[in-house]
Enzyme design. Structure first.
Site, PDB file in Angstrom:
ATOM      1  N   ASN A   6       0.871  -1.177   0.000  1.00  0.00           N
ATOM      2  CA  ASN A   6       0.000   0.000   0.000  1.00  0.00           C
ATOM      3  C   ASN A   6       0.908   1.227   0.000  1.00  0.00           C
ATOM      4  OD1 ASN A   6      -1.791   2.050   0.441  1.00  0.00           O
ATOM      5  ND2 ASN A   6      -2.370   1.398   2.518  1.00  0.00           N
TER       6      ASN A   6
ATOM      7  N   HIS B 253      -9.765   1.188   4.563  1.00  0.00           N
ATOM      8  CA  HIS B 253      -8.518   1.463   5.280  1.00  0.00           C
ATOM      9  C   HIS B 253      -8.790   2.474   6.387  1.00  0.00           C
ATOM     10  CE1 HIS B 253      -4.496   2.754   6.266  1.00  0.00           C
ATOM     11  NE2 HIS B 253      -4.055   1.654   5.686  1.00  0.00           N
TER      12      HIS B 253
ATOM     13  N   GLU C 233      -5.782  -4.546  10.710  1.00  0.00           N
ATOM     14  CA  GLU C 233      -4.817  -3.458  10.840  1.00  0.00           C
ATOM     15  C   GLU C 233      -5.142  -2.616  12.077  1.00  0.00           C
ATOM     16  OE1 GLU C 233      -2.660  -2.529   6.895  1.00  0.00           O
ATOM     17  OE2 GLU C 233      -4.382  -1.204   7.106  1.00  0.00           O
TER      18      GLU C 233
ATOM     19  N   GLY D 100       2.060   2.709  10.748  1.00  0.00           N
ATOM     20  CA  GLY D 100       3.019   3.792  10.576  1.00  0.00           C
ATOM     21  C   GLY D 100       3.663   4.272  11.863  1.00  0.00           C
TER      22      GLY D 100
ATOM     23  N   SER E 195       3.067  -1.641  10.669  1.00  0.00           N
ATOM     24  CA  SER E 195       4.499  -1.677  10.993  1.00  0.00           C
ATOM     25  C   SER E 195       5.151  -3.037  10.746  1.00  0.00           C
ATOM     26  CB  SER E 195       4.739  -1.200  12.432  1.00  0.00           C
ATOM     27  OG  SER E 195       4.350   0.160  12.573  1.00  0.00           O
TER      28      SER E 195
END
Ligand code: PGA
Length: 255
Positions: free
Chosen positions: A10, A98, A170, A176, A215
């Site tokens: 992504n 997302h 997620e 991130g 991550s």
């Protein structure tokens, strides 16, 4: 049932045309070198066609979009890109729901469910993202949030639709941040998601690939992918470096 691992890149709102082209070639070469792993690259929509061409040329990896319109057909919907357009550009997958879109573009569970349905109507395989915030995890609400997010889609499309779909767990706090979920945390969430599907159809539940995202790096991928219900990854930051991403794909191939 053995499930073929899937690793998806992504790229979010990163890369220039030139960088996208180069990165796609490097990722395709890595994908072509690994057996039995499905690789999907989701570039910014404006680069779908050149990235698709680069992947095809190197014979490695499928193309996906990072989002898709919930509207089927054509019409006065400025800025939207339909599932049929993604297909027309050579895409076969579409990320839907997302957390960045849920949080900043006002996409609620019902909207995500419509996007899932629209993607499938166009012949795309949706990669449905679900996951809790840190606040929700700390409040002991993780299972309820996952059940609500997945439940909304199940209600809209029915269990049969999951025979041609991918799920991605997620956790928002891991995206991130450099702070991945532990393998145990990921496994627990994935098992819950699979159990939710199994309540409707055990066979479909067993066949659905559930990716972990948040991550994932070359050095923690193997332990995450070693978990029974972790069938690959949805990779953000590390997908912008071919060496990192290809190492993650390789780790998936070893499981
Ligand atoms: P990350 O992003 O790998 O940079 O944490 C994952 C994602 O948002 O899909």
């Amino acid at each position: 049932m053995p499930r073929t691992p899937l690793v998806a890149a992504n790229w979010k709102m990163h890369t220039t045309h030139e960088e996208a082209d180069r990165l796609a070639r490097e990722i395709a070469a890595g994908a072509a070198a690994v057996q039995d792993v499905d690789v999907v690259v989701c570039p910014p929509s404006c680069y779908l066609m050149p990235v698709g061409a680069a992947l095809a040329e190197r014979k490695g990896g499928a193309l996906g979009s990072q989002d898709v319109s919930e509207i089927v057909g054509t019409g006065a919907h400025t800025g939207d890109i339909s599932g049929a357009m993604v297909r027309d550009c050579g895409g076969t997958y579409a990320i839907v729901g997302h957390s960045e879109r849920r949080a900043t573009r006002g996409e609620d569970d019902a909207c995500v469910a419509r996007k899932f349905e629209a993607a499938q109507a166009a012949g795309l395989i949706p990669i449905l993202c679900v996951g809790e915030t840190l606040e929700e995890r700390d409040g002991g609400e993780t299972d309820a949030v996952l059940a609500r997010q997945l439940g909304a889609v199940l209600e809209q499309v029915g269990i049969a639709a999951f025979a041609t779909a991918v799920l991605a767990y997620e956790p928002v706090w891991a995206i991130g941040t450099g702070r991945s979920a532990s393998p145990e945390q990921a496994q627990a969430a994935h098992a819950r998601l699979r159990a939710t599907l199994a309540a409707s159809d055990a066979k479909i539940a067993d066949s659905v690939r559930i990716l972990y995202g948040g991550s994932v790096k070359a050095d923690n991928a193997a332990e995450l992918f070693a978990q029974d219900d972790v069938d690959g990854g949805l990779i953000g930051g590390a997908s912008l470096k071919a060496e990192q991403f290809n190492a993650i794909v390789k780790a998936a191939g070893n499981h």
